[in-house]
Design a protein around this motif. Structure first.
Motif, short mmCIF file in Angstrom:
data_model
loop_
_atom_site.label_atom_id
_atom_site.label_comp_id
_atom_site.label_asym_id
_atom_site.label_seq_id
_atom_site.Cartn_x
_atom_site.Cartn_y
_atom_site.Cartn_z
N THR B 6 0.84 -1.21 0.00
CA THR B 6 0.00 0.00 0.00
C THR B 6 0.87 1.26 0.00
OG1 THR B 6 -0.13 -0.07 2.40
CG2 THR B 6 -1.92 -1.11 1.19
N TYR B 7 0.33 2.32 -0.56
CA TYR B 7 1.09 3.56 -0.75
C TYR B 7 0.37 4.80 -0.23
CZ TYR B 7 4.25 0.84 -3.59
OH TYR B 7 5.16 -0.09 -4.01
N SER B 8 -0.61 4.63 0.65
CA SER B 8 -1.23 5.79 1.28
C SER B 8 -1.69 5.37 2.66
CB SER B 8 -2.43 6.30 0.46
OG SER B 8 -3.51 5.41 0.59
N ARG B 9 -1.93 6.36 3.51
CA ARG B 9 -2.30 6.03 4.89
C ARG B 9 -3.64 5.30 4.92
NH1 ARG B 9 -1.49 10.82 8.88
NH2 ARG B 9 -0.50 9.27 10.18
N ARG B 10 -4.56 5.72 4.07
CA ARG B 10 -5.89 5.09 4.09
C ARG B 10 -5.83 3.66 3.56
NH1 ARG B 10 -9.75 8.80 1.26
NH2 ARG B 10 -11.12 7.04 1.59
N ALA B 11 -5.04 3.47 2.50
CA ALA B 11 -4.91 2.11 1.95
C ALA B 11 -4.25 1.20 2.99
CB ALA B 11 -4.10 2.14 0.66
N ARG B 12 -3.24 1.75 3.68
CA ARG B 12 -2.55 0.97 4.71
C ARG B 12 -3.52 0.57 5.82
NH1 ARG B 12 2.36 4.01 7.38
NH2 ARG B 12 0.66 5.34 8.08
N GLU B 13 -4.37 1.53 6.19
CA GLU B 13 -5.37 1.27 7.23
C GLU B 13 -6.33 0.16 6.80
OE1 GLU B 13 -6.78 1.57 10.85
OE2 GLU B 13 -5.04 2.66 10.10
N THR B 14 -6.80 0.23 5.55
CA THR B 14 -7.72 -0.80 5.04
C THR B 14 -7.04 -2.16 5.05
OG1 THR B 14 -8.63 0.88 3.57
CG2 THR B 14 -9.27 -1.38 3.15
N LEU B 15 -5.77 -2.19 4.63
CA LEU B 15 -5.04 -3.46 4.61
C LEU B 15 -4.92 -4.01 6.03
CD1 LEU B 15 -3.30 -5.56 3.03
CD2 LEU B 15 -1.32 -4.17 3.63
N ARG B 28 1.77 -13.44 5.79
CA ARG B 28 2.70 -12.57 6.51
C ARG B 28 2.21 -11.13 6.43
NH1 ARG B 28 4.17 -15.93 8.53
NH2 ARG B 28 5.94 -17.33 8.34
N ARG B 29 2.51 -10.37 7.45
CA ARG B 29 2.22 -8.93 7.39
C ARG B 29 3.51 -8.16 7.63
NH1 ARG B 29 -2.38 -7.43 11.48
NH2 ARG B 29 -1.47 -5.41 11.04
N PHE B 30 3.71 -7.09 6.86
CA PHE B 30 4.89 -6.23 7.07
C PHE B 30 4.42 -4.79 7.04
CE2 PHE B 30 5.50 -9.51 3.90
CZ PHE B 30 6.45 -10.34 4.44
N GLY B 31 3.80 -4.31 8.08
CA GLY B 31 3.39 -2.90 8.09
C GLY B 31 2.46 -2.54 6.95
N ARG B 32 3.05 -1.95 5.90
CA ARG B 32 2.17 -1.48 4.82
C ARG B 32 2.05 -2.49 3.69
NH1 ARG B 32 6.46 1.51 1.84
NH2 ARG B 32 4.94 1.45 0.19
N ALA B 33 2.56 -3.69 3.90
CA ALA B 33 2.45 -4.72 2.89
C ALA B 33 2.04 -6.03 3.54
CB ALA B 33 3.78 -4.89 2.17
N ALA B 34 1.54 -6.96 2.74
CA ALA B 34 1.17 -8.26 3.27
C ALA B 34 1.25 -9.30 2.16
CB ALA B 34 -0.25 -8.21 3.84
N LEU B 35 1.51 -10.53 2.58
CA LEU B 35 1.43 -11.66 1.66
C LEU B 35 0.14 -12.41 1.96
CD1 LEU B 35 5.09 -12.97 1.74
CD2 LEU B 35 3.84 -12.33 -0.32
N LEU B 36 -0.69 -12.56 0.94
CA LEU B 36 -1.96 -13.27 1.12
C LEU B 36 -1.85 -14.64 0.47
CD1 LEU B 36 -4.50 -10.43 0.19
CD2 LEU B 36 -3.48 -10.94 2.41
N ARG B 37 -2.61 -15.58 1.01
CA ARG B 37 -2.67 -16.91 0.39
C ARG B 37 -3.26 -16.79 -1.00
NH1 ARG B 37 -1.17 -20.09 4.07
NH2 ARG B 37 -1.77 -19.53 6.20
N GLU B 38 -2.76 -17.64 -1.88
CA GLU B 38 -3.27 -17.57 -3.25
C GLU B 38 -4.53 -18.43 -3.36
OE1 GLU B 38 -1.27 -18.29 -7.39
OE2 GLU B 38 -0.14 -16.77 -6.29
N THR B 39 -5.56 -17.97 -2.63
CA THR B 39 -6.87 -18.62 -2.74
C THR B 39 -7.79 -17.62 -3.40
OG1 THR B 39 -7.54 -17.70 -0.61
CG2 THR B 39 -6.53 -19.89 -0.58
N GLU B 40 -8.98 -18.06 -3.75
CA GLU B 40 -9.95 -17.12 -4.33
C GLU B 40 -10.25 -16.01 -3.33
OE1 GLU B 40 -13.39 -19.11 -5.81
OE2 GLU B 40 -12.31 -19.97 -7.53
N TYR B 41 -10.23 -16.36 -2.04
CA TYR B 41 -10.53 -15.34 -1.04
C TYR B 41 -9.40 -14.31 -0.95
CZ TYR B 41 -12.98 -13.22 2.78
OH TYR B 41 -13.68 -12.31 3.54
N ARG B 52 -10.88 -0.09 -4.08
CA ARG B 52 -11.09 1.04 -3.17
C ARG B 52 -9.97 2.07 -3.25
NH1 ARG B 52 -12.48 0.20 3.12
NH2 ARG B 52 -12.32 2.38 3.70
N HIS B 53 -8.75 1.62 -3.46
CA HIS B 53 -7.62 2.55 -3.37
C HIS B 53 -6.81 2.66 -4.65
CE1 HIS B 53 -8.38 3.09 0.89
NE2 HIS B 53 -8.46 1.79 1.01
N ALA B 54 -7.25 1.97 -5.68
CA ALA B 54 -6.67 2.10 -7.03
C ALA B 54 -5.15 2.20 -7.03
CB ALA B 54 -7.31 3.29 -7.73
#
Lengths: 296, 112
Positions: B6-15, B28-41, B52-54
């Motif tokens: 994420t590259y903005s405060r609001r996007a970071r908050e949503t994440l 995994r979570r790293f502050g403003r970034a995260a690794l998500l499972r490669e599932t449909e969800y 939401r944050h384009a």
């Protein structure tokens, strides 16, 4: 320190003026909340509401505008506002100003998200189209081979026509896929360049938020000693009323009165009549708080 | 996995909120970034963030890195040799000079 005077007009036309506006004997149906709203709104107000002519309230005012036994108080926030109102300098000021300037001067290249989305969609569709045609060409090759084995010349010709048609379509689709992929890559690179600036903006915003927090803490710390002195004096004056005791313990009201006493306040504060009596009357209250009063 | 940055405060908050509410999808979570499972969800969450944050959200699909499949032998071997060098202060360029190891600028200019 204070401007001193207030002019207040009630909906019935009655006017009051002076550093102390005492509404204790006034019958009019005018609530403290309505007076506070008038102080915040300034003028003109609706004819059925009270009007207050006084300097506009500052950040400190919001914490101590209604001095009554039920007052809620965020002591640190109120003290930070006092420090700011007094113009206390902090070690964060320079960095905060620099970060704000950098943020103002930072230009973030815009990215056309709709265009990027369209490019993603086009690349995806072109990819699946070539995939489909590749399979079709493979199938038709098999058919041509099979017809040749059968030795049916007409069927061979028909299959070959279908194959060459599919091959032509595949080559067109491949060209489209290459173009779409390149277009997407170009836009992705542009988006990536804009992310550098966005990242910088995020860091600056975080730095500003941190510096603001540090500055608030420094503002509050700077006025804490004066506040404690004032709270001691107010405590002696209240002499145990409103749940205060003689010692140093703070209650929201005692703290709020001390905040009002040390803050430069020019907009009037609305004080509960019981609090005024506890402090020794309107004059004594005015002396202690050094702020224009409306007693209601 | 899906890498979301994420590259903005609001996007970071949503994440942050998404990660808190959907721990099962977060690797995994790293502050403003995260690794998500490669599932449909995981994809669903990534799409929502992007919607939401384009431009303030970057989504990359990641895969495990296999140095034996993805990397030219010379590059892999140079890395191993350099990691095992005798003098820790030798910069790579000097280490690679007069050897068969590829030089750094050459590697920088070659796509994997």
């Amino acid at each position: 320190m204070t401007g001193g005077t207030v002019r207040l007009r009630l909906p019935d036309g009655a006017e009051f003026e002076g550093p102390i506006v005492d509404l204790r004997g006034v019958d009019a149906d005018v609530s403290p909340a309505a007076i506070l709203a008038a102080i915040r709104a300034g003028c003109p107000t609706r004819p059925d509401r009270p009007t207050v002519y006084a300097p506009p309230p500052t950040r400190v005012h919001t914490h101590v505008c209604r001095l009554s036994p039920e007052i809620p108080l965020d002591r640190r926030a109120a003290l930070a506002a006092v420090g700011a109102a007094r113009g206390v300098e902090t070690t964060s000021d320079a960095d905060l100003a620099a970060a704000k300037r950098s943020l103002r001067d930072l230009s973030v290249p815009t990215v056309d998200d709709a265009e990027l989305r369209a490019a993603r969609r086009r690349a995806a569709e072109a990819g699946s189209e070539t995939e489909r045609l590749r399979e079709r060409v493979a199938t038709l090759r098999g058919r041509v081979a099979a017809r040749r084995v059968d030795g049916d010349d007409d069927a061979v010709a028909e299959a070959e026509t279908a194959l060459s048609e599919a091959t032509r379509e595949l080559s067109e689709a491949s060209t489209e896929e290459v173009a779409a992929t390149q277009r997407l890559a170009t836009l992705e690179r542009r988006a990536d360049r804009s992310r550098d600036a966005r990242e910088k903006r995020l860091r600056l915003e975080d730095r500003i938020a941190n510096r603001r927090r540090a500055r608030r803490a420094a503002h509050a710390d700077a006025v804490e000693p004066d506040f404690r002195d004032a709270r001691g004096r107010i405590g002696s004056a209240l002499g145990g009323r409103f749940g205060t005791c003689g010692d140093d313990a703070g209650t929201p009201l005692r703290d709020a009165l001390a905040v009002a006493a040390v803050a430069p306040i020019r907009a009037p504060v609305v004080v509960d009549p019981d609090v005024v009596s506890a402090l020794g009357g309107p004059e004594a209250t005015f002396e202690r708080l050094d702020a224009p009063l409306v007693i209601r | 996995m899906l890498l979301v940055v994420t590259y903005s405060r609001r996007a970071r908050e949503t994440l942050r909120n998404a990660c808190r509410s959907h721990e099962g999808t977060v690797v995994r979570r790293f502050g403003r970034a995260a690794l998500l499972r490669e599932t449909e969800y995981g994809a669903f969450l990534a799409c929502r963030l992007r919607e939401r944050h384009a431009g303030d959200v970057q989504v990359q699909r990641t895969e495990p890195f296999n140095e034996f499949a993805d990397v030219p032998d010379a590059v892999r071997e140079a890395a191993v040799a350099y990691a095992r060098r005798d003098s820790p202060h030798t910069p790579y360029d000097r280490f690679a000079a007069d050897t068969d190891h590829p030089d750094a600028s050459e590697m920088r200019g070659s796509e994997l």
